[in-house]
Design a protein around this motif. Structure first.
Motif, short mmCIF file in Angstrom:
data_model
loop_
_atom_site.label_atom_id
_atom_site.label_comp_id
_atom_site.label_asym_id
_atom_site.label_seq_id
_atom_site.Cartn_x
_atom_site.Cartn_y
_atom_site.Cartn_z
N LYS A 12 -46.29 -30.60 -115.93
CA LYS A 12 -46.97 -29.47 -115.12
C LYS A 12 -45.76 -28.37 -115.23
O LYS A 12 -46.02 -27.28 -114.34
N LYS A 13 -44.57 -28.64 -115.55
CA LYS A 13 -43.45 -27.68 -115.59
C LYS A 13 -44.07 -26.60 -116.47
O LYS A 13 -44.74 -26.45 -117.44
N PRO A 14 -43.73 -25.11 -115.65
CA PRO A 14 -44.18 -23.99 -116.42
C PRO A 14 -43.52 -23.70 -117.75
O PRO A 14 -42.29 -24.15 -117.93
N GLU A 15 -44.04 -22.86 -118.76
CA GLU A 15 -43.29 -22.81 -119.95
C GLU A 15 -42.23 -21.97 -119.67
O GLU A 15 -42.08 -21.10 -118.94
N GLU A 16 -41.30 -21.95 -120.47
CA GLU A 16 -39.93 -20.82 -120.47
C GLU A 16 -40.53 -19.55 -120.11
O GLU A 16 -41.23 -18.93 -120.68
N CYS A 115 -51.22 -30.15 -96.99
CA CYS A 115 -51.94 -30.26 -98.57
C CYS A 115 -51.33 -29.16 -99.28
O CYS A 115 -51.33 -29.36 -100.40
N LEU A 116 -50.83 -27.91 -98.79
CA LEU A 116 -50.21 -26.91 -99.69
C LEU A 116 -48.83 -27.58 -100.06
O LEU A 116 -48.65 -27.30 -101.30
N ILE A 117 -48.04 -28.23 -99.37
CA ILE A 117 -46.58 -28.87 -99.79
C ILE A 117 -46.99 -29.68 -100.82
O ILE A 117 -46.32 -29.65 -101.85
N LYS A 118 -47.98 -30.73 -100.83
CA LYS A 118 -48.58 -31.73 -101.57
C LYS A 118 -48.82 -31.10 -103.07
O LYS A 118 -48.48 -31.48 -103.93
N ALA A 120 -48.28 -27.93 -104.05
CA ALA A 120 -47.18 -27.26 -104.73
C ALA A 120 -46.43 -28.24 -105.58
O ALA A 120 -45.93 -28.07 -106.43
N GLU A 121 -46.05 -29.22 -104.96
CA GLU A 121 -45.34 -30.37 -105.61
C GLU A 121 -45.89 -31.09 -106.67
O GLU A 121 -45.34 -31.05 -107.84
N GLN A 122 -47.10 -31.35 -106.67
CA GLN A 122 -47.90 -31.69 -107.94
C GLN A 122 -47.95 -30.42 -108.96
O GLN A 122 -48.13 -31.08 -110.26
N GLN A 123 -48.23 -29.36 -108.64
CA GLN A 123 -48.32 -28.31 -109.50
C GLN A 123 -46.99 -27.86 -110.06
O GLN A 123 -46.89 -26.93 -110.95
N ILE A 142 -48.61 -24.84 -79.33
CA ILE A 142 -49.61 -25.94 -79.17
C ILE A 142 -49.96 -26.39 -80.39
O ILE A 142 -50.42 -27.59 -80.79
N MET A 143 -50.43 -25.47 -81.17
CA MET A 143 -51.09 -25.82 -82.50
C MET A 143 -50.24 -25.84 -83.77
O MET A 143 -50.57 -26.47 -84.79
N GLY A 144 -49.20 -25.24 -83.55
CA GLY A 144 -48.25 -25.23 -84.92
C GLY A 144 -48.76 -24.24 -85.70
O GLY A 144 -49.59 -23.37 -85.43
N SER A 145 -47.71 -23.96 -86.52
CA SER A 145 -48.01 -22.68 -87.61
C SER A 145 -47.90 -23.13 -88.94
O SER A 145 -47.01 -24.09 -89.44
N THR A 146 -48.98 -22.98 -89.76
CA THR A 146 -49.03 -23.45 -91.00
C THR A 146 -48.05 -22.82 -91.95
O THR A 146 -47.04 -23.61 -92.69
N SER A 147 -47.33 -21.44 -91.35
CA SER A 147 -46.47 -20.89 -92.43
C SER A 147 -45.09 -21.67 -91.92
O SER A 147 -44.16 -21.78 -92.85
N ASP A 148 -45.07 -21.91 -90.66
CA ASP A 148 -43.88 -22.66 -90.15
C ASP A 148 -43.59 -23.97 -90.93
O ASP A 148 -42.39 -24.43 -91.16
N TYR A 149 -44.65 -24.78 -91.07
CA TYR A 149 -44.65 -25.97 -91.60
C TYR A 149 -44.30 -25.74 -93.15
O TYR A 149 -43.54 -26.45 -93.57
N ILE A 150 -44.74 -24.98 -93.96
CA ILE A 150 -44.37 -24.62 -95.13
C ILE A 150 -43.03 -24.46 -95.27
O ILE A 150 -42.26 -24.92 -96.28
N VAL A 151 -42.63 -23.51 -94.60
CA VAL A 151 -41.02 -22.90 -94.56
C VAL A 151 -40.19 -24.28 -94.35
O VAL A 151 -39.15 -24.57 -95.05
N HIS A 152 -40.47 -25.04 -93.44
CA HIS A 152 -39.63 -26.14 -93.01
C HIS A 152 -39.84 -27.48 -93.91
O HIS A 152 -39.00 -28.36 -94.01
N HIS A 153 -40.89 -27.43 -94.80
CA HIS A 153 -41.14 -28.82 -95.52
C HIS A 153 -41.09 -28.55 -97.28
O HIS A 153 -41.15 -29.42 -97.88
N SER A 154 -40.99 -27.10 -97.61
CA SER A 154 -41.19 -26.68 -98.80
C SER A 154 -39.69 -27.14 -99.70
O SER A 154 -38.77 -26.88 -99.18
N HIS A 155 -39.61 -27.54 -101.03
CA HIS A 155 -38.61 -27.82 -101.56
C HIS A 155 -38.40 -26.50 -102.63
O HIS A 155 -37.60 -26.69 -103.52
N VAL A 156 -39.14 -25.57 -102.51
CA VAL A 156 -39.02 -24.45 -103.49
C VAL A 156 -39.20 -23.02 -102.55
O VAL A 156 -39.41 -23.33 -101.32
N PRO A 157 -38.65 -22.05 -102.62
CA PRO A 157 -38.66 -20.65 -102.13
C PRO A 157 -40.19 -20.39 -101.82
O PRO A 157 -41.09 -20.90 -102.32
N VAL A 158 -40.20 -19.91 -100.38
CA VAL A 158 -41.40 -19.71 -99.59
C VAL A 158 -41.30 -17.95 -99.22
O VAL A 158 -40.12 -17.82 -98.66
#
Length: 171
Positions: A12-16, A115-118, A120-123, A142-158
């Motif tokens: 899945k690695k992007p081309e050079e 599901c976005l983090i998962k 992103a890792e697969q792709q 109360i509900m949490g924030s999707t963007s907050d979750y992505i920022v804290h769990h991503s292994h790549v820049p967000v």
């Protein structure tokens, strides 16, 4: 290295010189603004753009429909949800076409952040772009924030893009 010796992620690695960029899209004003901002400020023609839409928990039928047990009602609700998804897909395609950006569309099922983090890792994504809906402090707590979750769990820049309406609320 033999083809069979490759790890799945290596396929899945992007081309050079190419980047895999995942953009979280839900059809909201904030998501559209984030995509426009990415297209105008970050996009490179060599980017492999993946537009990701999370259909949280599949069809997301209310418990009352399931308890009623009426197959006709349940089928009608499923059809309605699918029509909503297709409407969002059409919006995404129109937005990408407006900027002449080739893209793939990926439908994800589950809680959006997870599901976005998962995906992103697969792709093997090199950047995640998401909009900020600007929920208030109480709702976000109360509900949490999707963007907050992505920022804290991503292994790549967000890149979280705040809509200009959200900026006005801060003043």
């Amino acid at each position: 290295m033999a083809e069979s010796d490759k790890k799945p992620e290596e396929d899945k690695k992007p081309e050079e010189g190419r980047r895999n960029v995942m953009i979280s899209m839900d059809g909201s004003k904030g998501a559209k603004y984030a995509f426009d901002w990415y297209a105008e400020n970050v996009y490179q023609p060599t980017d492999n753009v993946i537009m990701a839409y999370c259909a949280e928990h599949g069809v997301n039928l209310p418990p009352t429909a399931l308890m009623a047990g009426n197959p006709t009602v349940i089928q009608a609700m499923i059809k309605e949800k699918e029509e909503e998804v297709m409407k969002v897909f059409k919006t995404i395609d129109e937005l990408a076409n407006k900027h002449n950006i080739k893209h793939t569309l990926e439908r994800l099922d589950g809680p959006p952040g997870e599901c976005l983090i998962k995906a992103a890792e697969q792709q093997n994504v090199t950047l995640i772009v998401a909009g900020s809906r600007g929920h208030g402090t109480i709702r976000r707590t109360i509900m949490g924030s999707t963007s907050d979750y992505i920022v804290h769990h991503s292994h790549v820049p967000v890149l979280i893009v705040k809509h200009e309406d959200d900026q006005q609320k801060l003043k």
